[in-house]
Design a protein around this motif. Sequence first.
Motif, PDB file in Angstrom:
ATOM      1  N   ARG A 127      41.364  32.764  25.224  1.00 52.86           N
ATOM      2  CA  ARG A 127      39.942  32.545  24.939  1.00 52.86           C
ATOM      3  C   ARG A 127      39.096  32.841  26.178  1.00 52.86           C
ATOM      4  O   ARG A 127      37.986  33.381  26.068  1.00 52.86           O
ATOM      5  N   LEU A 128      39.618  32.475  27.348  1.00 56.65           N
ATOM      6  CA  LEU A 128      38.911  32.797  28.582  1.00 56.65           C
ATOM      7  C   LEU A 128      38.840  34.312  28.764  1.00 56.65           C
ATOM      8  O   LEU A 128      37.790  34.861  29.126  1.00 56.65           O
ATOM      9  N   ARG A 129      39.936  35.003  28.505  1.00 54.31           N
ATOM     10  CA  ARG A 129      39.958  36.463  28.639  1.00 54.31           C
ATOM     11  C   ARG A 129      38.969  37.113  27.673  1.00 54.31           C
ATOM     12  O   ARG A 129      38.300  38.102  28.027  1.00 54.31           O
ATOM     13  N   ARG A 130      38.853  36.574  26.449  1.00 52.61           N
ATOM     14  CA  ARG A 130      37.946  37.153  25.457  1.00 52.61           C
ATOM     15  C   ARG A 130      36.492  36.778  25.685  1.00 52.61           C
ATOM     16  O   ARG A 130      35.608  37.208  24.938  1.00 52.61           O
ATOM     17  N   GLY A 131      36.216  35.987  26.709  1.00 51.73           N
ATOM     18  CA  GLY A 131      34.843  35.616  27.009  1.00 51.73           C
ATOM     19  C   GLY A 131      34.285  34.553  26.086  1.00 51.73           C
ATOM     20  O   GLY A 131      33.069  34.444  25.926  1.00 51.73           O
ATOM     21  N   GLU A 132      35.143  33.721  25.518  1.00 52.32           N
ATOM     22  CA  GLU A 132      34.699  32.686  24.587  1.00 52.32           C
ATOM     23  C   GLU A 132      34.402  31.358  25.280  1.00 52.32           C
ATOM     24  O   GLU A 132      33.667  30.522  24.742  1.00 52.32           O
ATOM     25  N   VAL A 133      34.985  31.148  26.460  1.00 50.53           N
ATOM     26  CA  VAL A 133      34.802  29.896  27.201  1.00 50.53           C
ATOM     27  C   VAL A 133      34.631  30.199  28.681  1.00 50.53           C
ATOM     28  O   VAL A 133      34.967  31.285  29.156  1.00 50.53           O
ATOM     29  N   HIS A 134      34.111  29.205  29.407  1.00 51.03           N
ATOM     30  CA  HIS A 134      33.992  29.326  30.858  1.00 51.03           C
ATOM     31  C   HIS A 134      35.277  28.905  31.565  1.00 51.03           C
ATOM     32  O   HIS A 134      35.592  29.406  32.648  1.00 51.03           O
ATOM     33  N   ILE A 135      35.991  27.929  30.972  1.00 55.62           N
ATOM     34  CA  ILE A 135      37.114  27.278  31.646  1.00 55.62           C
ATOM     35  C   ILE A 135      38.274  27.136  30.664  1.00 55.62           C
ATOM     36  O   ILE A 135      38.068  26.768  29.501  1.00 55.62           O
ATOM     37  N   ALA A 136      39.487  27.408  31.152  1.00 55.27           N
ATOM     38  CA  ALA A 136      40.695  27.210  30.351  1.00 55.27           C
ATOM     39  C   ALA A 136      41.590  26.199  31.055  1.00 55.27           C
ATOM     40  O   ALA A 136      41.877  26.335  32.249  1.00 55.27           O
TER      41      ALA A 136
ATOM     42  N   PHE B 264      51.016  32.939  34.807  1.00 58.00           N
ATOM     43  CA  PHE B 264      50.515  33.070  33.442  1.00 58.00           C
ATOM     44  C   PHE B 264      49.054  33.536  33.436  1.00 58.00           C
ATOM     45  O   PHE B 264      48.640  34.307  32.571  1.00 58.00           O
ATOM     46  N   VAL B 265      48.287  33.055  34.416  1.00 54.74           N
ATOM     47  CA  VAL B 265      46.907  33.525  34.554  1.00 54.74           C
ATOM     48  C   VAL B 265      46.887  35.019  34.845  1.00 54.74           C
ATOM     49  O   VAL B 265      46.113  35.774  34.250  1.00 54.74           O
ATOM     50  N   LYS B 266      47.756  35.467  35.739  1.00 55.22           N
ATOM     51  CA  LYS B 266      47.828  36.900  36.051  1.00 55.22           C
ATOM     52  C   LYS B 266      48.247  37.708  34.830  1.00 55.22           C
ATOM     53  O   LYS B 266      47.725  38.798  34.580  1.00 55.22           O
ATOM     54  N   GLU B 267      49.173  37.164  34.054  1.00 58.56           N
ATOM     55  CA  GLU B 267      49.658  37.865  32.866  1.00 58.56           C
ATOM     56  C   GLU B 267      48.555  38.072  31.846  1.00 58.56           C
ATOM     57  O   GLU B 267      48.417  39.154  31.255  1.00 58.56           O
ATOM     58  N   VAL B 268      47.740  37.050  31.623  1.00 58.42           N
ATOM     59  CA  VAL B 268      46.722  37.113  30.569  1.00 58.42           C
ATOM     60  C   VAL B 268      45.431  37.738  31.064  1.00 58.42           C
ATOM     61  O   VAL B 268      44.820  38.558  30.375  1.00 58.42           O
ATOM     62  N   LEU B 269      45.001  37.398  32.274  1.00 63.64           N
ATOM     63  CA  LEU B 269      43.691  37.831  32.770  1.00 63.64           C
ATOM     64  C   LEU B 269      43.758  39.097  33.617  1.00 63.64           C
ATOM     65  O   LEU B 269      42.719  39.662  33.972  1.00 63.64           O
TER      66      LEU B 269
ATOM     67  N   ALA C 292      41.468  27.060  34.876  1.00 69.78           N
ATOM     68  CA  ALA C 292      41.282  28.469  35.234  1.00 69.78           C
ATOM     69  C   ALA C 292      39.842  28.865  34.963  1.00 69.78           C
ATOM     70  O   ALA C 292      39.335  28.675  33.851  1.00 69.78           O
ATOM     71  N   ILE C 293      39.180  29.415  35.979  1.00 64.44           N
ATOM     72  CA  ILE C 293      37.759  29.775  35.878  1.00 64.44           C
ATOM     73  C   ILE C 293      37.577  31.152  36.503  1.00 64.44           C
ATOM     74  O   ILE C 293      37.994  31.391  37.641  1.00 64.44           O
ATOM     75  N   LEU C 294      36.934  32.048  35.770  1.00 69.21           N
ATOM     76  CA  LEU C 294      36.604  33.351  36.353  1.00 69.21           C
ATOM     77  C   LEU C 294      35.591  33.144  37.475  1.00 69.21           C
ATOM     78  O   LEU C 294      34.638  32.374  37.339  1.00 69.21           O
ATOM     79  N   GLN C 295      35.793  33.849  38.581  1.00 64.19           N
ATOM     80  CA  GLN C 295      34.893  33.685  39.719  1.00 64.19           C
ATOM     81  C   GLN C 295      33.447  34.025  39.361  1.00 64.19           C
ATOM     82  O   GLN C 295      32.512  33.474  39.948  1.00 64.19           O
ATOM     83  N   ASP C 296      33.253  34.905  38.396  1.00 65.26           N
ATOM     84  CA  ASP C 296      31.896  35.262  37.975  1.00 65.26           C
ATOM     85  C   ASP C 296      31.138  34.056  37.434  1.00 65.26           C
ATOM     86  O   ASP C 296      29.898  34.026  37.466  1.00 65.26           O
ATOM     87  N   TYR C 297      31.871  33.063  36.907  1.00 67.18           N
ATOM     88  CA  TYR C 297      31.215  31.906  36.301  1.00 67.18           C
ATOM     89  C   TYR C 297      30.891  30.808  37.321  1.00 67.18           C
ATOM     90  O   TYR C 297      30.075  29.914  37.036  1.00 67.18           O
ATOM     91  N   LEU C 298      31.524  30.833  38.483  1.00 69.36           N
ATOM     92  CA  LEU C 298      31.389  29.733  39.430  1.00 69.36           C
ATOM     93  C   LEU C 298      29.953  29.460  39.879  1.00 69.36           C
ATOM     94  O   LEU C 298      29.570  28.300  40.034  1.00 69.36           O
TER      95      LEU C 298
ATOM     96  N   PRO D 116      39.152  38.471  38.959  1.00 70.54           N
ATOM     97  CA  PRO D 116      39.165  37.400  39.964  1.00 70.54           C
ATOM     98  C   PRO D 116      39.001  36.027  39.316  1.00 70.54           C
ATOM     99  O   PRO D 116      38.052  35.786  38.572  1.00 70.54           O
ATOM    100  N   THR D 117      39.934  35.147  39.613  1.00 66.96           N
ATOM    101  CA  THR D 117      39.997  33.835  38.967  1.00 66.96           C
ATOM    102  C   THR D 117      40.382  32.787  39.999  1.00 66.96           C
ATOM    103  O   THR D 117      41.142  33.063  40.926  1.00 66.96           O
ATOM    104  N   VAL D 118      39.863  31.576  39.835  1.00 63.12           N
ATOM    105  CA  VAL D 118      40.302  30.455  40.668  1.00 63.12           C
ATOM    106  C   VAL D 118      40.957  29.416  39.774  1.00 63.12           C
ATOM    107  O   VAL D 118      40.600  29.263  38.606  1.00 63.12           O
TER     108      VAL D 118
END
Length: 377
Positions: free
Chosen positions: A184-193, A209-214, A331-337, A218-220
């Motif tokens: 859902r985070l990868r699809r842009g449906e949520v800010h945080i997973a 797993f974050v690397k596998e999906v995203l 897991a949060i995309l850096q763009d959202y921080l 850039p993610t924190v």
Amino acid sequence: MKNESELRNNIKQIRSRLGLSQQDLAQIAGVSRQAISGVESGQYAPSATVALRLAKALGCRVEDLFWLENENLSLEALPNQAVPVAYPFRLALVEVGGKLIAHPLLGEDAFRTEMIPADGEGWCESEDSPIQVKLWTAPENLNRTVAIAGCTPVLSLWAKVAEHWYPDLRVYWSFANSMEALHRLRRGEVHIAGVHLYDPETDSYNTSFVKEVLGDRPTVLINLGIWEEGLLVKPGNPQNLTTIAQLSDPDITIVNREIGSGSRQLLEYLLNKAKIPFDAIQGFSHIVRSHREVAHAVKNENIDAGVSTKALATAFGLDFVPLKKSRYDLAILQDYLPEKPVQQLLNILGHRRLHSQLIALGGYDTSETGEVVASIN
């Protein structure tokens, strides 16, 4: 000047999350790096001027950075039902007719299902067409909302604490197991997973797993807590379960979680480690889709055990057999921080207002809560 022992702060967590060194923050706030170091370590109590400068530099309020550890107010309340004796329990308070009434947060009441208010009404002309929405809420509310996907009820607790502290903030939590939350985070449906997935090859949590999906986005990863995972069993542990190998006894029946959940992954990992085939476990294919449903099945059905957390065992009055300490990360995309509502929600992670709630649940270690545990580029 030595800081009073009850004064606490989470400047380091917020600074690190924003990618600022002590020197960076010192330059922005117009103070010395030594002052930043002293305040963060609790060796120096800042003046009002320094506190205001730090809050402005970090984009938050002074109250977000500093609090008194022992400022809790003691009250008396009347219970609305019989309550446990000799051990503490969580509760909700409400004033009714001039009296303060306590509602114990135990069993089903600890994880109450609520009807969620809608922001509008939508319709679609076809499967491929966008949804048309008749908005019922103020448009500005949409920019004040953070969306989270995850499986632990603690996400709801975190959201409630944050919304109470920031009245304009809105948090929408949707249930999803760890892998689905990442998608859902990868699809842009949520800010945080929210994720708790163990990788035995690297003996680490969540990063692979974050690397596998995203991929290379850039993610924190920010820690929500370290929790005890294990077997929920009936009060008194009538089957005397102490190890995962005992689940192969044909007289033992379990309940399992769906593929993609951290709890199922842990069960499969431990069974493989013990060289026990999955089909040797009675109930391995009996699937429920939440931690709460696991606890409900063990408490109310002819089920001997299921994998969940100590917090659920405590809330439902079940016994608990510990198996592993697991790290639950956000897991949060850096763009959202940089977004204000995201920052507001994350600010609460380092605060005792949330830590007190987590510790009271049982089985939660908050020593890393709010810390950036990985940056993935």
